[in-house]
Write a protein that holds these residues in place. Sequence first.
Motif, short mmCIF file in Angstrom:
data_model
loop_
_atom_site.label_atom_id
_atom_site.label_comp_id
_atom_site.label_asym_id
_atom_site.label_seq_id
_atom_site.Cartn_x
_atom_site.Cartn_y
_atom_site.Cartn_z
N ARG A 182 0.82 -1.21 0.00
CA ARG A 182 0.00 0.00 0.00
C ARG A 182 0.86 1.26 0.00
N VAL A 183 2.01 1.19 0.66
CA VAL A 183 2.95 2.32 0.63
C VAL A 183 3.33 2.61 -0.82
N ASN A 184 3.72 1.60 -1.54
CA ASN A 184 4.15 1.79 -2.93
C ASN A 184 2.99 2.19 -3.83
N ARG A 185 1.80 1.68 -3.55
CA ARG A 185 0.66 2.04 -4.38
C ARG A 185 0.29 3.51 -4.21
N LEU A 186 0.36 4.02 -2.99
CA LEU A 186 -0.01 5.41 -2.74
C LEU A 186 1.09 6.38 -3.17
N VAL A 231 7.15 10.61 -10.38
CA VAL A 231 5.97 11.22 -11.00
C VAL A 231 5.41 10.22 -12.00
N ARG A 232 4.20 9.78 -11.76
CA ARG A 232 3.56 8.81 -12.65
C ARG A 232 2.17 9.27 -13.01
N ARG A 233 1.83 9.07 -14.28
CA ARG A 233 0.48 9.42 -14.72
C ARG A 233 -0.51 8.36 -14.24
N PRO A 234 -1.71 8.79 -13.90
CA PRO A 234 -2.72 7.80 -13.47
C PRO A 234 -3.00 6.80 -14.57
N ARG A 235 -3.15 5.55 -14.18
CA ARG A 235 -3.47 4.51 -15.14
C ARG A 235 -4.98 4.31 -15.22
N GLY A 236 -5.40 3.71 -16.34
CA GLY A 236 -6.81 3.43 -16.52
C GLY A 236 -7.51 4.50 -17.32
N ARG A 237 -8.67 4.16 -17.81
CA ARG A 237 -9.46 5.09 -18.61
C ARG A 237 -10.42 5.86 -17.72
N LEU A 238 -10.42 7.14 -17.92
CA LEU A 238 -11.34 8.00 -17.17
C LEU A 238 -12.52 8.33 -18.06
N ARG A 239 -13.70 8.06 -17.57
CA ARG A 239 -14.90 8.32 -18.35
C ARG A 239 -15.68 9.46 -17.70
#
Length: 791
Positions: free
Chosen positions: A411-415, A475-483
Amino acid sequence: MKINHQWLSAWVRTDLNASEVAERFTLAGLEVDQCLPVAPALEGVVVGEITEVESHPDADRLRVCRVAGDSRDRVIVCGAPNARVGLKAPLATLGTKLPGGLQIKPARLRGVASEGMLCSEPELGLGDNADGLMELPADAPVGTPLTRYLGLDDHVLDIDLTPNRADCLSVRGLARELAALTGAELNEPEFTSVEPVIDDAVEIELLAPADCPRYIGRVIRGVDVSAPTPLWMVEALRRCGMRSLGPIVDVTNYVLLELGQPMHAFDLARVNGGIRVRRAEANERMTLLDERDVALDPDMLLICDDKRPLAIGGVIGGLDSGVGEATTDILLESAWFNPASIVGRARRLGLATESAHRFERGVDPQLQRLAMERATALILDIAGGRPGPAIERADPAHLPESVTLRLRPDRVNRLLGTTLDKGEISEILKRLGMAVEEAGDALEVAPPSARRDLAIEVDLIEEVARLVGYDHLPVRRPRGRLRLLAGSESEVPGVRLRHQLAARGFQEIITWSFVSHEELVRVGQDDGAQELANPLSREMAVLRTSLLPGLLRTAGANFRRGQNDFRLFELGTCFRNGEDGFIEPARLGLLMTGRMHAEHASGPGRAIDFFDLKGEIEHLLALNRVSGKVTFRPCSESWLHPGQGASVYLDGECAGSFGQLHPELVKQLDWPKAAFVAELNADRVRRTALPSHRSGSRFPAVRRDLALLVDHGIAASDLLEAISEFGGEKIEKCIVFDEYRGPGIDKECKSLAIGLIIRDLSRTLKDDEVDALIGRVVSGLEQRFGVRLRG
């Protein structure tokens, strides 16, 4: 929090200069507002020693001194009352420029040549004691530059700490933080316990253990309160924004800065019996150290003896028990107070003390014994004395419990977007003084007792982020599609509602969600009000259940400033405890007062009345095609005029009330004129009917007007609803275009003129069909309401 770099460096050996330390702190969330030198440049100022003193031949208050310290002995004329043979003081040599801009040059004072200047604290920018020369210790080396001797090549860091970081309100806390940030070794001094040499002690009784679960007291006899505080301690206090007040007070202030534990010393001779820690009693008073006599509230925690209060716990001491010039025996106090029993008490008394600042935020509950031993040792070194045993009384049930938190590395790495392994995370937390153990895929973490701000898993994740460095997180861009979800067509957007009201001349206001209980009672909206646990003030003690208090407060402010023509609206959330739990309904509030139109050449303009507000509501509902049949009914809201109040219903569901503000309420508010107010259910009036296609008729409509005699108590809306029912689909529209009351009709009746628009979509109606329809309508009205056609 002010701390000087040299003091911090004594605890943490680091090569970082003051500016670099300030940058590290700021990047870790401890914002440094300023990093300033502890003293101005004093080039040319050295340690001087007066070797001879003679009276001035022409001035009684001047002395002619021979001073060593320069390349040769200098003759200096001085007016300081403490100038004497053997005194060591700062010497400003010829050519020196002092902080005030004074250039030291050869001069003649009353006919005697003077070749330099002996200086006081203000003249050097090192204090505010202007009573005489700044006295240096007898062992100060003559001729040594003052900057080098006093260690003035130093900087003060002014750190703006957030309320949750009470652990950093000391040198010890900041040193631990710096060591963790830099990886440097923490050189924390070892403080040994002081062995008692006398058996004297006082009895301690905790009568409010929830407020003060730990109290330590120690008697020290035979102290010399006239002993000078060492220069190193005076300088340490000065650089942190405190002035020297005598050896006992200086030691307690020094320990406060060093360890973060506020302490207090009582004159033992003024303590009657033992110490009792309790809440204030009714009508109790005491005189504070600032010589003010104050009334004590029942929620204030007091340190008392057997007869009277001695201090307000965690805030300030009392004048009658303070250490004075005649004090020889003292009682030293070190305690832990519950922050909830300290918060707000100092502000209530108009105080802002260092003790209250720390206790309000939370002091380390395991620090009191260490602070007592440190303060005792310093007092014995400076003022002498014979210590007794340190007596401790504690109630473990009310002391903060140590916590163990579960931290998941994934969870540390995910956040944070990092790729830290379990070992790296464990090492970071250990640098912060936490105990870490592995528990399967997770870590069990026990924060140190000083870190009361670490309560849940994300608090630990924040600590990892701070030590990794916010500027080093990937710095990472959010993954997944935003609708992007489309808004519902059956709901009017709030922004459109705002624009519509603004186009009608209303001005939007945004008021506090916190109001006083009295304001809600005034408009009869106090039912279900939620009180705040820690309100900012009495005027902001509950969550609003209605928008009316904010509207009335804003309108009153406008009236007081001479604004008499205005329209206000607010679209906001209210809060209420209902049968189904806590609810947050959206409300729309309207207020109109003054003239309907601005004054112009045709006249002064008509005053706004009930029907103007009703028309605005009808316009808003019609403009947004609000779903449901709109009807209006009289209402009896306590805040509305008994004869000019109504509720609006949509398909039989009440959507709000409006009308003229009650005259008694207008009188209480001291308004110059009446106002018309509405409060509507915002969710309901935003619910719009979806448009549907309907073919228009190619055939002409027929209009028939009816003049009906009806009782006063019958509402026109009921008549219109009945006409639509009896006439069926052929009744396209009903219009009330006149109302008459007066001569020619019964006093109990009124005459309503109603226009019926009749149309058939498939053909042109004949007169006999229209007559038959009108007959059915009149007959139905007569049977239901006793209506008669006016002949």
